[in-house]
Design a protein around this motif. Sequence first.
Motif, mmCIF file in Angstrom:
data_model
loop_
_atom_site.group_PDB
_atom_site.id
_atom_site.type_symbol
_atom_site.label_atom_id
_atom_site.label_comp_id
_atom_site.label_asym_id
_atom_site.label_seq_id
_atom_site.Cartn_x
_atom_site.Cartn_y
_atom_site.Cartn_z
ATOM 1 N N CYS A 1 9.247 1.681 7.485
ATOM 2 C CA CYS A 1 9.359 2.637 6.681
ATOM 3 C C CYS A 1 10.289 3.516 7.661
ATOM 4 O O CYS A 1 10.723 4.639 7.313
ATOM 5 N N ARG B 1 11.783 8.753 10.081
ATOM 6 C CA ARG B 1 12.336 10.116 9.572
ATOM 7 C C ARG B 1 12.270 11.266 10.057
ATOM 8 O O ARG B 1 11.128 11.530 10.624
ATOM 9 N N GLU C 1 4.341 13.481 1.470
ATOM 10 C CA GLU C 1 5.343 13.131 0.381
ATOM 11 C C GLU C 1 6.293 12.289 0.967
ATOM 12 O O GLU C 1 6.965 11.281 0.244
ATOM 13 N N GLY C 2 7.065 12.559 2.064
ATOM 14 C CA GLY C 2 8.066 11.695 2.490
ATOM 15 C C GLY C 2 7.440 10.391 2.983
ATOM 16 O O GLY C 2 8.299 9.640 2.708
ATOM 17 N N GLU D 1 7.084 8.329 -0.038
ATOM 18 C CA GLU D 1 8.345 7.881 -0.698
ATOM 19 C C GLU D 1 8.887 6.899 0.163
ATOM 20 O O GLU D 1 9.537 5.634 -0.124
ATOM 21 N N ALA D 2 8.796 6.785 1.635
ATOM 22 C CA ALA D 2 9.091 5.738 2.340
ATOM 23 C C ALA D 2 8.386 4.262 2.271
ATOM 24 O O ALA D 2 8.954 3.355 2.168
ATOM 25 N N ARG E 1 6.836 3.575 -0.487
ATOM 26 C CA ARG E 1 7.144 2.830 -2.044
ATOM 27 C C ARG E 1 8.782 2.210 -1.818
ATOM 28 O O ARG E 1 8.658 0.946 -2.318
ATOM 29 N N ALA E 2 9.457 2.878 -1.035
ATOM 30 C CA ALA E 2 10.907 2.159 -0.715
ATOM 31 C C ALA E 2 10.879 0.811 -0.122
ATOM 32 O O ALA E 2 11.455 -0.168 -0.260
#
Length: 416
Positions: free
Chosen positions: A96, A99, A116-117, A120-121, A123-124
């Motif tokens: 991840c 960030r 949430e960040g 998102e990471a 999931r990516a």
Amino acid sequence: MEPVRREKPGIPRPSLPLKGGVVLLLTAAGASSRFGRAPKALVRIGGKTVLQAALEPFLDIPDLSGVLITYPESLLEEFREALVPALKEKLERLPCGLRFLPGGASRQASVALGLEGLIEAGRAASLDLASLAVLIHDAARPWVDAATVSSVLETTRDKGACLPLSDLPDTPKLVDTAGFVSGHPERSGIKAAQTPQGFALLSLAAAHSLAAEESWSCTDDTALWDRYLGPVAYVPGNRNNRKITYPEDLGMAGSNDSTLRIGEGWDIHPLVAGRRLLLAGKQIPHDKGESGHSDGDVLWHSIIDALLGAAGLGDIGSHFPPSDPAWKDADSSVLARRIAQKIGRLGWTLLNLDCTVILERPAVKPHREAILASIAATLGIDKERVSVKAKTMEGFGAVGSGDAVEARAVVLLSRR
């Protein structure tokens, strides 16, 4: 008063034990109002920033998948520079990555954004989000130890939520609004909460969303978990895992870091036809001027290097690379103002600036007052804090032959 537990069908219950990786949310977006100066995370202790010291105990977690750091708005560059390059490179190789995210209006809002960040990471990176644990740690706790981190993580994976608790050194009392003691709780049944606090990532994120919908606020994520999901486990904390709140808390660490810093800058530029001769933004009448990628202002360049050196922020080339076309013919007064603002945001105050210009001709003395005024106005300081001297090389070298101009600067900075 005990929080009202309100389990909701929209909040996913964690499937225990959590067998996936772990992500770290390092919270550093606070205003540091009680600290009274630069953001606490950017202060240096023991040769490193508080931010880096708070992060390092997490690096040996075997399944560490990513790190997200919340920071105060407009301070992204300063927070990135607070970590040494080798550490940033190591973290960026995680699934991840590393960030940085600007924080919200409160700690609770910042944590919600950070969660949430991280989702998102994750999931990516195609991670199994349902099995991920998140550790939330205050960047203002640079003395956390790896054993505490490991204990919290192990219990989180087994129980879903965990925090370290330490014994109170003083006897607690309850008080009322009239200024009287209203209760005498037993010290043995009350503990002080520390971080890192561990949770099942998706469950905590959902609880934060519901709390936002209900406008329910708290200062601690375990209170939120307890309200919406259930009991929180705990492990023994460490008394050394203190939080920096006031400046004197740094003294408890035995820090010998000085509040005064000296920086030295030097620069030299060729003098060529067709260019302006600039000294701190003031044009000096002459048939030649400084050659350079920017406007070539040798005095500003030496001052900028001195400021950066004193603040431990590298040199002018690392901030305004000559290979970058963005700085072609740039006004060095603008660059100097940017650096002065940057070190100001980090809590530094410019106490004194002493400059020397070495130029064979023309004479600098007739322009000295204008140069002084330009420096003071650009850096936002009184003229009395600035000294500008002029010398020649008595005919020696490139400066002595009139083919170059040289400048030196020494600054004294202090922490606010």
